[in-house]
Enzyme design. Sequence first.
Site, mmCIF file in Angstrom:
data_model
loop_
_atom_site.group_PDB
_atom_site.id
_atom_site.type_symbol
_atom_site.label_atom_id
_atom_site.label_comp_id
_atom_site.label_asym_id
_atom_site.label_seq_id
_atom_site.Cartn_x
_atom_site.Cartn_y
_atom_site.Cartn_z
ATOM 1 N N SER A 1 0.853 -1.185 0.000
ATOM 2 C CA SER A 1 0.000 0.000 0.000
ATOM 3 C C SER A 1 0.888 1.234 0.000
ATOM 4 O O SER A 1 2.113 1.142 0.137
ATOM 5 C CB SER A 1 -0.873 -0.021 1.267
ATOM 6 O OG SER A 1 -1.403 1.235 1.575
ATOM 7 N N TYR B 1 -2.680 -0.897 10.453
ATOM 8 C CA TYR B 1 -2.599 -1.023 8.996
ATOM 9 C C TYR B 1 -1.220 -0.633 8.481
ATOM 10 O O TYR B 1 -0.608 -1.361 7.680
ATOM 11 C CB TYR B 1 -3.671 -0.159 8.331
ATOM 12 C CG TYR B 1 -3.749 -0.322 6.832
ATOM 13 C CD1 TYR B 1 -4.385 -1.429 6.272
ATOM 14 C CD2 TYR B 1 -3.191 0.620 5.980
ATOM 15 C CE1 TYR B 1 -4.460 -1.591 4.894
ATOM 16 C CE2 TYR B 1 -3.255 0.467 4.599
ATOM 17 C CZ TYR B 1 -3.893 -0.641 4.069
ATOM 18 O OH TYR B 1 -3.960 -0.793 2.700
#
Length: 245
Positions: free
Chosen positions: A142, A155
């Site tokens: 990401s 995350y």
Amino acid sequence: MKLKDKVAVVFGGTSGIGEATAKAYAEEGAKVVVSGRDAEDGDRIVKAIKDKGQEAIFVKADVTDASEVKQVVDTAIETFDHIDILYNGAGIHDKYKSAVEVEEEEYEKLMAVNVKGPYLASRAVIPHFLERGGGTIVNVGSQATHVAGPGGSAYVTSKHAIEGFTKQLAYDFGEKGIKANLIAPGFVDTPMTEGIEDERLNDIPAKRAGKPEEVAALAVFLASEDSSYMHGSTVTMDGGWVTGR
């Protein structure tokens, strides 16, 4: 037909980027094993692939369960004889919670999906790759692989971790014919990003969200022989967002 006669296992393949990747692999000639937790979506995607005359099956699995992950791998080999490509795309978000806001249970679940899942899948497939003399692993990171902000504490930690895991796979198994690389997508129009404020687009030089199909095209490149000299690389596709940070 960059993946003609290849067999690809796509974890996290029932929505978003994973769905687009499964379809893109099939378009390029691969036989695809789609895996995820939603059987309805899995069957829908397999039907769409088969309707084009391509080959695919769905195997339901939770990527945090080692026995279910192994079952996906075993079914792939039983059905298609072998595996050439492993795509680890399952992931969940933490809604931007800080270290003091995220509950321990939430933290453990996210790390189990985003980090343990790719480990379990890789552990299950690599012995098969070694027997065959090689294979390809494509992991999904990401923007949060590079910087803080695109997620919360759990995350961002998980997406930094998956980059390290990918590098170690390349270091340990590159000389044995196994290629491992990481895709780091930015803000892509998927169910995971639904509801996130549009103001974020103002920080992206491209001034738009990415499309799952664009990331899937990169996943095809990393799965193909075109990227044969790439080992342990992180390829960012974020419309320039990280560049401006």
